[in-house]
Scaffold this active site. Structure first.
Site, PDB file in Angstrom:
ATOM      1  N   TYR A  96     -15.137 -11.629   0.249  1.00  0.00           N
ATOM      2  CA  TYR A  96     -15.833 -10.377  -0.058  1.00  0.00           C
ATOM      3  C   TYR A  96     -17.067 -10.644  -0.908  1.00  0.00           C
ATOM      4  O   TYR A  96     -18.138 -10.045  -0.688  1.00  0.00           O
ATOM      5  CB  TYR A  96     -14.905  -9.437  -0.817  1.00  0.00           C
ATOM      6  CG  TYR A  96     -13.935  -8.660   0.028  1.00  0.00           C
ATOM      7  CD1 TYR A  96     -14.376  -7.617   0.851  1.00  0.00           C
ATOM      8  CD2 TYR A  96     -12.574  -8.934   0.001  1.00  0.00           C
ATOM      9  CE1 TYR A  96     -13.485  -6.884   1.606  1.00  0.00           C
ATOM     10  CE2 TYR A  96     -11.664  -8.201   0.758  1.00  0.00           C
ATOM     11  CZ  TYR A  96     -12.127  -7.187   1.561  1.00  0.00           C
ATOM     12  OH  TYR A  96     -11.252  -6.460   2.323  1.00  0.00           O
ATOM     13  N   ARG A 134      -3.089   6.512   1.201  1.00  0.00           N
ATOM     14  CA  ARG A 134      -3.617   7.685   1.899  1.00  0.00           C
ATOM     15  C   ARG A 134      -2.639   8.365   2.847  1.00  0.00           C
ATOM     16  O   ARG A 134      -2.902   9.475   3.312  1.00  0.00           O
ATOM     17  CB  ARG A 134      -4.879   7.288   2.678  1.00  0.00           C
ATOM     18  CG  ARG A 134      -6.076   6.994   1.799  1.00  0.00           C
ATOM     19  CD  ARG A 134      -7.259   6.534   2.616  1.00  0.00           C
ATOM     20  NE  ARG A 134      -7.028   5.216   3.180  1.00  0.00           N
ATOM     21  CZ  ARG A 134      -7.811   4.668   4.118  1.00  0.00           C
ATOM     22  NH1 ARG A 134      -8.822   5.352   4.622  1.00  0.00           N
ATOM     23  NH2 ARG A 134      -7.562   3.454   4.574  1.00  0.00           N
ATOM     24  N   ARG A 178       0.826  -1.221   0.000  1.00  0.00           N
ATOM     25  CA  ARG A 178       0.000   0.000   0.000  1.00  0.00           C
ATOM     26  C   ARG A 178       0.854   1.262   0.000  1.00  0.00           C
ATOM     27  O   ARG A 178       0.444   2.300   0.547  1.00  0.00           O
ATOM     28  CB  ARG A 178      -0.964   0.024   1.197  1.00  0.00           C
ATOM     29  CG  ARG A 178      -2.032  -1.053   1.163  1.00  0.00           C
ATOM     30  CD  ARG A 178      -3.024  -0.867   2.285  1.00  0.00           C
ATOM     31  NE  ARG A 178      -3.896  -2.024   2.405  1.00  0.00           N
ATOM     32  CZ  ARG A 178      -4.479  -2.409   3.541  1.00  0.00           C
ATOM     33  NH1 ARG A 178      -4.260  -1.737   4.657  1.00  0.00           N
ATOM     34  NH2 ARG A 178      -5.270  -3.455   3.563  1.00  0.00           N
ATOM     35  N   ASP A 227      -7.095  -2.688  -7.327  1.00  0.00           N
ATOM     36  CA  ASP A 227      -7.722  -3.294  -6.161  1.00  0.00           C
ATOM     37  C   ASP A 227      -8.018  -4.747  -6.474  1.00  0.00           C
ATOM     38  O   ASP A 227      -8.266  -5.110  -7.631  1.00  0.00           O
ATOM     39  CB  ASP A 227      -9.019  -2.568  -5.793  1.00  0.00           C
ATOM     40  CG  ASP A 227      -9.534  -2.980  -4.421  1.00  0.00           C
ATOM     41  OD1 ASP A 227      -9.056  -2.403  -3.424  1.00  0.00           O
ATOM     42  OD2 ASP A 227     -10.375  -3.897  -4.350  1.00  0.00           O
ATOM     43  N   ARG A 281      -6.624  11.550  -5.515  1.00  0.00           N
ATOM     44  CA  ARG A 281      -7.870  10.826  -5.236  1.00  0.00           C
ATOM     45  C   ARG A 281      -9.075  11.740  -5.406  1.00  0.00           C
ATOM     46  O   ARG A 281     -10.140  11.316  -5.910  1.00  0.00           O
ATOM     47  CB  ARG A 281      -7.803  10.269  -3.811  1.00  0.00           C
ATOM     48  CG  ARG A 281      -9.076   9.645  -3.274  1.00  0.00           C
ATOM     49  CD  ARG A 281      -9.377   8.317  -3.922  1.00  0.00           C
ATOM     50  NE  ARG A 281     -10.545   7.712  -3.304  1.00  0.00           N
ATOM     51  CZ  ARG A 281     -11.799   8.049  -3.553  1.00  0.00           C
ATOM     52  NH1 ARG A 281     -12.064   8.990  -4.439  1.00  0.00           N
ATOM     53  NH2 ARG A 281     -12.805   7.447  -2.934  1.00  0.00           N
TER      54      ARG A 281
END
Length: 345
Positions: free
Chosen positions: A153, A31, A27, A77, A40
């Site tokens: 998921y 962020r 990652r 992703d 973003r």
């Protein structure tokens, strides 16, 4: 006879000890970086960011420009596969992914039986762009989620603390679960082959939910599907390299190593490399495994964690990384200090 690779990470994946250790972090485009947050905003939705090659290229390059990591991992992703297969996928701000659950054979029949690669054309364009824009010494990584993690998921419709919905389905309807896992194995293999063709030099398979699986289900839902993906990838592209990350799979690590599942095994932060690595074959490459919270803390906790890993992996093929993804609240300056300590060893 093929030429030996010159990029540090590819040398490690070829079984060669490299010092100082090459480094990237999971990652790393994310962020914690102010420039990521600005990009973003331009994208609109998270999926739009993944599917806009110009912006996905930009956020992939941001940590390379700032820190000079030895690898760049394409920005995307793991849920683009179910999305491409036809499942509704959306990302809710500050909550994470939401999917229309797939819990039965009838639900499964509404998805594509094979991965429509054309729906993922923006991802492959991003890789193509990165192949041209990355520094020549930087390894380009692709990735996918492992079938069990992605299936969790797809079944629950969101992330869950212990993947109970997917585990329950595996017990109650093993035929459906096997069909879903098989679909994801085939889709993931095709996806990774196409990533290699688009410019990825190695790929990582993320089994983020390995810790949820009991021994009775682990081989069927994690080890065997990952082995099938790696085998299929290498059958199609013999020079492709694969890193396998099974979070919470420490008790199975030796079995992955002896089964030859992947060119490197990534360790989560719960494992002590000084204890684990001597039990693995010497040429099995590894990756990891600083606690992401130690990176947030910085200072002595971070330095002690780094030094312990460096001491344990010397003279072995190893890539320095975290034991899971970097957290959004990580101070940017701590990342710079981490890299300086690893490279100054």
């Amino acid at each position: 006879m093929s030429e030996r690779p010159t990029k540090a990470i590819l040398r490690v994946l070829d079984g060669e000890p490299v010092w100082p250790l090459p480094i990237w972090i999971m990652r790393q485009a994310g962020r914690y970086l102010p420039e990521y947050r600005e990009t973003r905003k331009q994208a609109g939705s998270f999926l739009d960011l993944c599917y806009t090659p110009r912006l996905a290229e930009e956020v992939t390059l941001q940590p390379i420009r700032r820190f000079g990591f030895d690898a760049a991992i394409m920005f995307s992703d793991i849920l683009v596969i179910p999305h491409a297969l036809g499942q509704e996928v959306r990302f809710v701000e500050n909550e994470g992914p939401r999917l229309d659950p797939v819990t039965s054979t009838e639900d499964l029949s509404r998805l594509s039986g094979e991965l429509p690669l054309e729906r993922l054309a923006p991802v492959f364009e991003t890789l193509d762009r990165l192949s041209a824009s990355l520094p020549k010494e930087t390894t380009l990584l692709g990735f996918c989620g492992a079938p069990w993690t992605v299936a969790s998921y797809m079944i629950a419709g969101k992330g869950t603390p212990d993947q109970a919905p997917a585990r329950l389905v595996a017990y109650r309807d093993p035929e459906f679960m096997d069909r879903l896992i098989d679909l994801l194995v085939r889709a993931s293999t095709a996806y990774l082959v196409r990533q290699i063709d688009a410019g990825a030099e190695a790929v990582q398979i993320f089994e983020s939910f390995g810790a949820a699986l009991p021994p009775a289900l682990f081989d069927r839902l994690s080890l065997d599907p990952i082995r099938r993906i790696v085998t299929g990838l290498k059958a199609a592209r013999p020079n492709a390299k694969a890193i396998v990350f099974v979070r919470g799979g420490g008790s199975h690590l030796h079995r992955f190593a002896t089964a030859g599942v992947g060119d490197a095994l990534a360790l989560d932060w719960t494992l002590d490399p000084a204890l684990v690595l001597p039990q693995l074959p010497g040429r099995v490459a590894t990756q990891g495994n600083l606690d992401p919270l130690a990176l947030i803390a910085g200072g002595d906790p971070m330095r002690r964690g780094v030094d312990h890993i460096l001491s344990a992996v010397r003279n072995r093929p190893h890539i320095f990384n975290l034991g899971h993804g970097i957290l959004p609240e990580t101070p940017v300056e701590h990342v710079g200090e981490l890299i300086a300590r690893v490279r100054g060893a």
